[in-house]
Motif scaffolding. Structure first.
Motif, PDB file in Angstrom:
ATOM      1  N   THR B   2       0.876  -1.204   0.004  1.00 53.26           N
ATOM      2  CA  THR B   2      -0.089   0.018  -0.002  1.00 53.26           C
ATOM      3  C   THR B   2       0.945   1.290   0.089  1.00 53.26           C
ATOM      4  N   ARG B   3       0.345   2.244  -0.632  1.00 58.15           N
ATOM      5  CA  ARG B   3       1.259   3.524  -0.620  1.00 58.15           C
ATOM      6  C   ARG B   3       0.501   4.519   0.037  1.00 58.15           C
ATOM      7  N   ALA B   4       1.187   5.243   0.943  1.00 59.60           N
ATOM      8  CA  ALA B   4       0.651   6.382   1.651  1.00 59.60           C
ATOM      9  C   ALA B   4      -0.113   7.540   0.828  1.00 59.60           C
ATOM     10  N   ASP B   5       0.750   7.699  -0.158  1.00 56.41           N
ATOM     11  CA  ASP B   5       0.443   9.055  -0.895  1.00 56.41           C
ATOM     12  C   ASP B   5      -0.516   9.022  -1.792  1.00 56.41           C
ATOM     13  N   VAL B   6      -1.148   7.900  -2.000  1.00 54.78           N
ATOM     14  CA  VAL B   6      -2.439   8.099  -3.111  1.00 54.78           C
ATOM     15  C   VAL B   6      -3.399   7.082  -2.078  1.00 54.78           C
ATOM     16  N   SER B   7      -4.829   7.379  -2.623  1.00 52.95           N
ATOM     17  CA  SER B   7      -5.803   6.681  -2.047  1.00 52.95           C
ATOM     18  C   SER B   7      -5.915   5.160  -2.666  1.00 52.95           C
ATOM     19  N   ASP B   8      -6.635   4.440  -1.831  1.00 49.92           N
ATOM     20  CA  ASP B   8      -6.708   2.939  -2.135  1.00 49.92           C
ATOM     21  C   ASP B   8      -7.508   2.953  -3.486  1.00 49.92           C
ATOM     22  N   GLU B  11      -4.889   3.253  -6.160  1.00 47.84           N
ATOM     23  CA  GLU B  11      -3.966   2.419  -5.937  1.00 47.84           C
ATOM     24  C   GLU B  11      -4.601   1.047  -6.847  1.00 47.84           C
ATOM     25  N   ALA B  12      -5.962   0.893  -6.599  1.00 47.92           N
ATOM     26  CA  ALA B  12      -6.624  -0.298  -7.290  1.00 47.92           C
ATOM     27  C   ALA B  12      -6.745  -0.105  -8.743  1.00 47.92           C
ATOM     28  N   VAL B  13      -6.979   1.074  -9.138  1.00 45.84           N
ATOM     29  CA  VAL B  13      -7.193   1.495 -10.598  1.00 45.84           C
ATOM     30  C   VAL B  13      -5.831   1.067 -11.298  1.00 45.84           C
ATOM     31  N   VAL B  14      -4.567   1.625 -10.434  1.00 49.84           N
ATOM     32  CA  VAL B  14      -3.164   1.659 -11.257  1.00 49.84           C
ATOM     33  C   VAL B  14      -2.980   0.225 -11.316  1.00 49.84           C
ATOM     34  N   ARG B  22       8.039   0.057 -12.449  1.00 53.83           N
ATOM     35  CA  ARG B  22       8.559   1.320 -12.705  1.00 53.83           C
ATOM     36  C   ARG B  22       7.585   2.366 -13.109  1.00 53.83           C
ATOM     37  N   LEU B  23       6.700   2.058 -14.201  1.00 51.95           N
ATOM     38  CA  LEU B  23       5.729   2.853 -14.860  1.00 51.95           C
ATOM     39  C   LEU B  23       4.661   3.177 -13.785  1.00 51.95           C
ATOM     40  N   LYS B  24       4.233   2.233 -13.019  1.00 51.71           N
ATOM     41  CA  LYS B  24       3.121   2.293 -12.291  1.00 51.71           C
ATOM     42  C   LYS B  24       3.535   3.231 -11.148  1.00 51.71           C
ATOM     43  N   ASP B  25       5.181   3.208 -10.805  1.00 48.60           N
ATOM     44  CA  ASP B  25       5.436   4.097  -9.617  1.00 48.60           C
ATOM     45  C   ASP B  25       5.402   5.765 -10.343  1.00 48.60           C
ATOM     46  N   GLU B  26       5.507   5.664 -11.659  1.00 52.88           N
ATOM     47  CA  GLU B  26       5.745   7.268 -11.935  1.00 52.88           C
ATOM     48  C   GLU B  26       4.241   7.654 -12.291  1.00 52.88           C
ATOM     49  N   VAL B  27       3.063   6.810 -12.358  1.00 51.09           N
ATOM     50  CA  VAL B  27       1.941   6.928 -12.477  1.00 51.09           C
ATOM     51  C   VAL B  27       1.404   7.564 -11.206  1.00 51.09           C
ATOM     52  N   TYR B  28       1.777   6.608 -10.167  1.00 47.05           N
ATOM     53  CA  TYR B  28       1.596   7.348  -8.810  1.00 47.05           C
ATOM     54  C   TYR B  28       2.063   8.954  -8.304  1.00 47.05           C
ATOM     55  N   ASP B  29       3.353   8.996  -8.904  1.00 46.03           N
ATOM     56  CA  ASP B  29       4.081  10.079  -8.738  1.00 46.03           C
ATOM     57  C   ASP B  29       3.158  11.389  -9.391  1.00 46.03           C
ATOM     58  N   THR B  30       2.772  11.048 -10.502  1.00 48.78           N
ATOM     59  CA  THR B  30       1.986  12.081 -11.380  1.00 48.78           C
ATOM     60  C   THR B  30       0.842  12.285 -10.904  1.00 48.78           C
ATOM     61  N   VAL B  31       0.130  11.221 -10.415  1.00 41.11           N
ATOM     62  CA  VAL B  31      -1.454  11.351  -9.820  1.00 41.11           C
ATOM     63  C   VAL B  31      -1.233  12.467  -8.458  1.00 41.11           C
ATOM     64  N   GLU B  32      -0.120  11.886  -7.740  1.00 41.33           N
ATOM     65  CA  GLU B  32       0.052  12.744  -6.558  1.00 41.33           C
ATOM     66  C   GLU B  32       0.511  14.180  -7.000  1.00 41.33           C
ATOM     67  N   LEU B  36      -4.826  14.409  -8.995  1.00 41.38           N
ATOM     68  CA  LEU B  36      -5.943  13.967  -9.852  1.00 41.38           C
ATOM     69  C   LEU B  36      -6.831  13.302  -9.162  1.00 41.38           C
ATOM     70  N   THR B  37      -8.247  13.247  -9.801  1.00 40.76           N
ATOM     71  CA  THR B  37      -9.288  12.256  -8.925  1.00 40.76           C
ATOM     72  C   THR B  37      -9.103  11.087  -9.427  1.00 40.76           C
ATOM     73  N   VAL B  38      -9.979  10.201  -8.741  1.00 43.68           N
ATOM     74  CA  VAL B  38      -9.824   8.570  -9.029  1.00 43.68           C
ATOM     75  C   VAL B  38     -10.091   8.537 -10.583  1.00 43.68           C
ATOM     76  N   ASP B  39     -11.098   8.935 -11.326  1.00 43.05           N
ATOM     77  CA  ASP B  39     -11.575   8.924 -12.525  1.00 43.05           C
ATOM     78  C   ASP B  39     -10.360   9.350 -13.354  1.00 43.05           C
ATOM     79  N   GLU B  40      -9.927  10.578 -13.232  1.00 39.36           N
ATOM     80  CA  GLU B  40      -8.863  11.146 -13.927  1.00 39.36           C
ATOM     81  C   GLU B  40      -7.426  10.120 -13.884  1.00 39.36           C
TER      82      GLU B  40
END
Lengths: 75, 395
Positions: B2-8, B11-14, B22-32, B36-40
């Motif tokens: 689980t990541r602290a910086d994004v909502s569950d 995380e489920a979506v990504v 690595r790409l997932k992590d980059e997506v997390y960084d960008t989202v944070e 962005l909202t969950v839909d975005e």
């Protein structure tokens, strides 16, 4: 004696259980003997590995952070 | 995980996508960062995923052929001259095309074996300590220790050892006489002669007076290694910048990887060598694969050909280490072990392969590319391996 696994060029080697082997073979749709091989006397092979076992190698990859490959232990 | 910086939900979506870590992590960084909202976040993840899937190799793509071309073309631009002082220290290393050929041929010993020896904590920062390791590695022969003279009248070989050199090379021994004793013993056991020592002068001669034996003894004396490792002729010590300060690194001419790893003061977790076979026997096939990639990439980079994609080199290294041992590319390795008779015959020594196959009654299944080119069938690559049939029923 030098501990081989401490060397930065040597990735983690772990023996995997039968269940995981099945999953892997199914995912790639291959036979066990189609896997890359690892010699039983390879310095990096885990001590408990015997011929016929499958070893999971977790590499630091240049293209993805971590790459997991499997090798079949052979004589 | 689980990541602290994004909502569950994010995380489920990504995590639901087919992306690598690595790409997932980059997506997390960008989202944070963008908040962005969950839909975005879902849109972003889907878009990244579709781009990622587009860039993947298609099924039935001839990756081997593409790799061969991608390494072969830059190869034509490489230098032919073998020797050059490489950027590192004053050590002669084979570069360019000869080195690349040496690597893919998996030669037992490279033309210019060398090692990069890293040192443990205090040895890496203290020049004196580092030198201690140097003397344990570099082969010390008699010419480095003193003057040899031959006394033909008395049939004696005299060695006048140099005190300063002795103290320098045996820093742990306090009396030069002790070192001289050790040297005398080494000579006795190697040459089978009796020695006499007075101070730091060692004398010995052949049992029977013989001019030829005397000269023979001198010849053999020059070959004896008194300290260090026989294979290593020279060690260069260099101070290098690291992330936290400076450290001494040793570069050796000649290699004996297994021996060096056991020497006190040597950091056995970072020391490397350019002989893939030595790496294989000391550290295993995975380390050899890694070294193959490093060495081939380094050879290309040295020649300014760093735009070769690393994936091609990884593929070559994967194939060369696939059987758990190092195989060369070529007649004696990969190409020589192909299943198909026709593919082997097409590569080299055609007649021998065909004759052997005929004698043994081998069967060619015509699965590969070469075989199918020879018999004039479509090759099984890309669209060539896809069969389309019109369905009898519509559904």
């Amino acid at each position: 004696m030098v501990d081989v696994s401490q060397h930065e060029l040597v990735p983690d080697h772990t023996v995997v259980d039968d269940e995981e082997i099945e999953d892997v073979l199914e995912e790639y749709d291959i036979k066990k003997t189609d896997l890359p091989k690892l010699q039983r006397l390879d310095p990096a092979a885990p001590d408990e590995a015997s011929v016929g076992d499958v070893v999971r190698v977790t590499r630091d990859s240049r293209t993805t952070d971590q790459a997991v490959v499997y090798r079949l232990v052979v004589d | 995980m689980t990541r602290a910086d994004v909502s569950d939900d994010v995380e489920a979506v990504v995590e639901d996508t087919d992306l690598p870590r690595r790409l997932k992590d980059e997506v997390y960084d960008t989202v944070e960062q963008r908040g962005l909202t969950v839909d975005e976040a879902d849109d972003v993840a889907r878009a990244v995923e579709s781009r990622y899937l587009d860039t993947r190799v298609d099924p039935l793509d001839p990756v081997g052929t593409v790799s061969a071309q991608s390494i072969g073309e830059p190869g034509t631009q490489m230098t032919m001259n073998t020797f050059h002082y490489a950027g590192v220290a004053e050590i002669d290393v084979t570069q360019g095309l000869p080195r690349l050929i040496e690597l893919v041929d998996a030669r037992k010993t490279p033309d210019t074996p060398m090692m990069t020896v890293h040192l443990d904590d205090e040895y890496a920062t203290d020049r004196e300590k580092a030198h201690e390791v140097v003397w344990n590695i570099e082969a010390t022969r008699i010419l480095a220790l003193g003057d040899i003279s031959t006394n033909v009248a008395d049939m004696l070989v005299q060695i006048d050892l140099n005190d300063e050199t002795l103290m320098e090379r045996w820093p742990t021994v306090s009396r030069t006489e002790d070192v001289a004793d050790e040297i005398a013993e080494t000579i006795e056991s190697n040459l089978g002669v009796k020695t006499r020592r007075s101070g730091t002068v060692i004398e010995f001669g052949p049992e029977e007076p013989s001019y030829r034996d005397l000269l023979q003894l001198v010849e053999e004396l020059r070959e004896i290694v008194f300290k260090g490792i026989e294979e290593i002729n020279r060690v260069v010590i260099r101070k290098e910048e690291t992330d936290d300060g400076e450290e001494f690194v040793l570069y050796t001419e000649g290699s004996a990887f297994g021996d060096v790893l056991g020497i006190e003061g040597v950091d056995a977790s970072r020391t490397t060598c350019n002989n893939i076979h030595e790496i294989k026997s000391e550290l295993g096939i995975e380390a050899a694969r890694e070294t193959l990639i490093n060495e081939t990439m380094h050879t290309l980079e040295e020649q300014g050909l760093d735009d070769v994609n690393i994936r091609h080199l990884m593929l070559v290294a994967d194939i060369m280490t696939n059987r758990g041992e190092i195989e060369s590319i070529g007649r004696h390795g990969i190409s020589g072990n192909k299943q198909s008779v026709l593919a082997r015959a097409a590569f080299e020594v055609t007649v021998n392969h065909l004759l052997d196959a005929a004698i043994h009654g081998e069967i060619d299944a015509l699965d590969g590319v070469t075989e199918n080119v020879i018999v004039g069938k479509p090759i099984k690559l890309g669209t060539g391996d896809v069969d389309l049939r019109m369905g009898a029923k519509q559904d």
